[in-house]
Design a protein around this motif. Structure first.
Motif, short mmCIF file in Angstrom:
data_model
loop_
_atom_site.label_atom_id
_atom_site.label_comp_id
_atom_site.label_asym_id
_atom_site.label_seq_id
_atom_site.Cartn_x
_atom_site.Cartn_y
_atom_site.Cartn_z
N ARG A 1 35.16 42.16 33.09
CA ARG A 1 36.23 41.62 33.27
C ARG A 1 36.12 40.10 33.22
O ARG A 1 35.22 39.49 33.72
CB ARG A 1 37.03 41.76 34.50
CG ARG A 1 38.51 40.92 34.91
CD ARG A 1 38.90 41.44 36.23
NE ARG A 1 37.98 41.03 37.47
CZ ARG A 1 38.21 39.97 37.91
NH1 ARG A 1 38.96 38.80 37.85
NH2 ARG A 1 37.23 39.57 39.17
N SER A 2 37.27 39.50 32.31
CA SER A 2 37.03 37.85 32.25
C SER A 2 37.58 37.43 33.38
O SER A 2 38.87 37.78 33.77
CB SER A 2 37.72 37.26 31.23
OG SER A 2 37.87 35.83 31.26
N THR A 3 36.77 36.83 34.37
CA THR A 3 37.33 36.04 35.62
C THR A 3 38.45 35.01 35.48
O THR A 3 39.17 34.65 36.37
CB THR A 3 36.19 35.85 36.64
OG1 THR A 3 35.47 34.69 36.03
CG2 THR A 3 35.36 37.03 37.02
N THR A 4 38.21 34.28 34.38
CA THR A 4 39.21 33.24 34.12
C THR A 4 40.54 33.71 33.53
O THR A 4 41.56 33.03 34.06
CB THR A 4 38.64 32.60 32.78
OG1 THR A 4 37.35 31.83 33.05
CG2 THR A 4 39.53 31.28 32.41
N SER A 5 40.81 34.92 32.91
CA SER A 5 42.01 35.34 32.18
C SER A 5 42.31 36.54 32.85
O SER A 5 43.58 36.88 32.77
CB SER A 5 42.23 35.57 30.89
OG SER A 5 41.03 36.63 30.61
N VAL A 6 41.75 37.02 33.65
CA VAL A 6 42.35 38.53 34.39
C VAL A 6 41.97 38.48 35.82
O VAL A 6 41.06 38.34 36.33
CB VAL A 6 41.46 39.69 33.53
CG1 VAL A 6 41.85 40.87 34.18
CG2 VAL A 6 41.62 39.77 32.36
N PRO A 7 43.06 38.49 36.58
CA PRO A 7 42.91 38.53 38.01
C PRO A 7 42.35 39.59 38.62
O PRO A 7 42.23 40.75 37.85
CB PRO A 7 44.55 38.52 38.42
CG PRO A 7 45.11 37.98 37.19
CD PRO A 7 44.32 38.39 36.17
N ALA A 8 41.67 39.52 39.62
CA ALA A 8 40.95 40.82 40.19
C ALA A 8 41.72 41.91 40.68
O ALA A 8 41.38 43.18 40.54
CB ALA A 8 40.22 40.22 41.52
N ASP A 9 43.23 41.70 40.95
CA ASP A 9 44.02 42.79 41.14
C ASP A 9 44.42 43.67 39.98
O ASP A 9 45.41 44.52 40.16
CB ASP A 9 45.11 42.58 41.99
CG ASP A 9 46.11 41.35 41.64
OD1 ASP A 9 45.75 40.64 40.55
OD2 ASP A 9 47.08 41.13 42.16
N SER A 10 44.03 43.16 38.79
CA SER A 10 44.34 44.10 37.28
C SER A 10 43.70 45.01 37.35
O SER A 10 42.69 45.38 38.14
CB SER A 10 44.27 42.86 36.27
OG SER A 10 44.94 41.75 36.38
#
Length: 141
Positions: free
Chosen positions: A30-39
């Protein structure tokens, strides 16, 4: 005494497993910049088809906006599960901004690309991506 409910429950569980028992779960990065952890996301290889299935729901972001006319990385697929050629994926967002999603064969990156230099996908919009691709010859398991 024969319990019909238990029998239907057992049959339902068996049907859920048909075709799914041989799937290989893939863990995209997961890209931590563009995708929130709860996705959320699901990605797996079906070896009988030599095909990868992917879907994700990217939750609204607190600060990140997807900029217009730029491809922004959201996930990266491991090398052995990448497609032979870059491949379009289905894309949906409630935003009025036209956009698309694709996976790059060279990097394994799944990207979101809004169209138009002044168009963005703002922080308040969820994004949904889904699709499949055949993996490179000799890839997978």
């Amino acid at each position: 005494m024969f319990d019909v409910r238990q029998r239907l429950y057992d049959i339902g569980n068996k049907l859920k497993k048909i075709g799914g028992e041989n799937h290989v779960v893939i863990e995209p990065t997961r890209s931590t910049t563009s995708v929130p952890a709860d996705s959320s996301r699901t990605c797996y290889l079906d070896p009988s088809e030599n095909r990868v299935y992917f879907r994700c729901a990217i939750e609204p972001r607190n600060t990140f906006e997807f900029p217009g006319n730029e491809s922004t990385l959201v996930y990266t697929i491991p090398e052995e599960y990448r497609p032979e050629r870059s491949h379009a994926l289905s894309f949906y967002s409630g935003s009025a901004t036209p956009a698309d999603a694709y996976i790059s064969s060279s990097t394994g990156g799944i990207y979101v690309r809004p169209h138009g230099s002044n168009n963005i996908i703002g922080t308040g919009w969820a994004i949904y991506i889904t699709g499949w691709w055949d993996i490179k010859a000799g890839g997978g398991i």
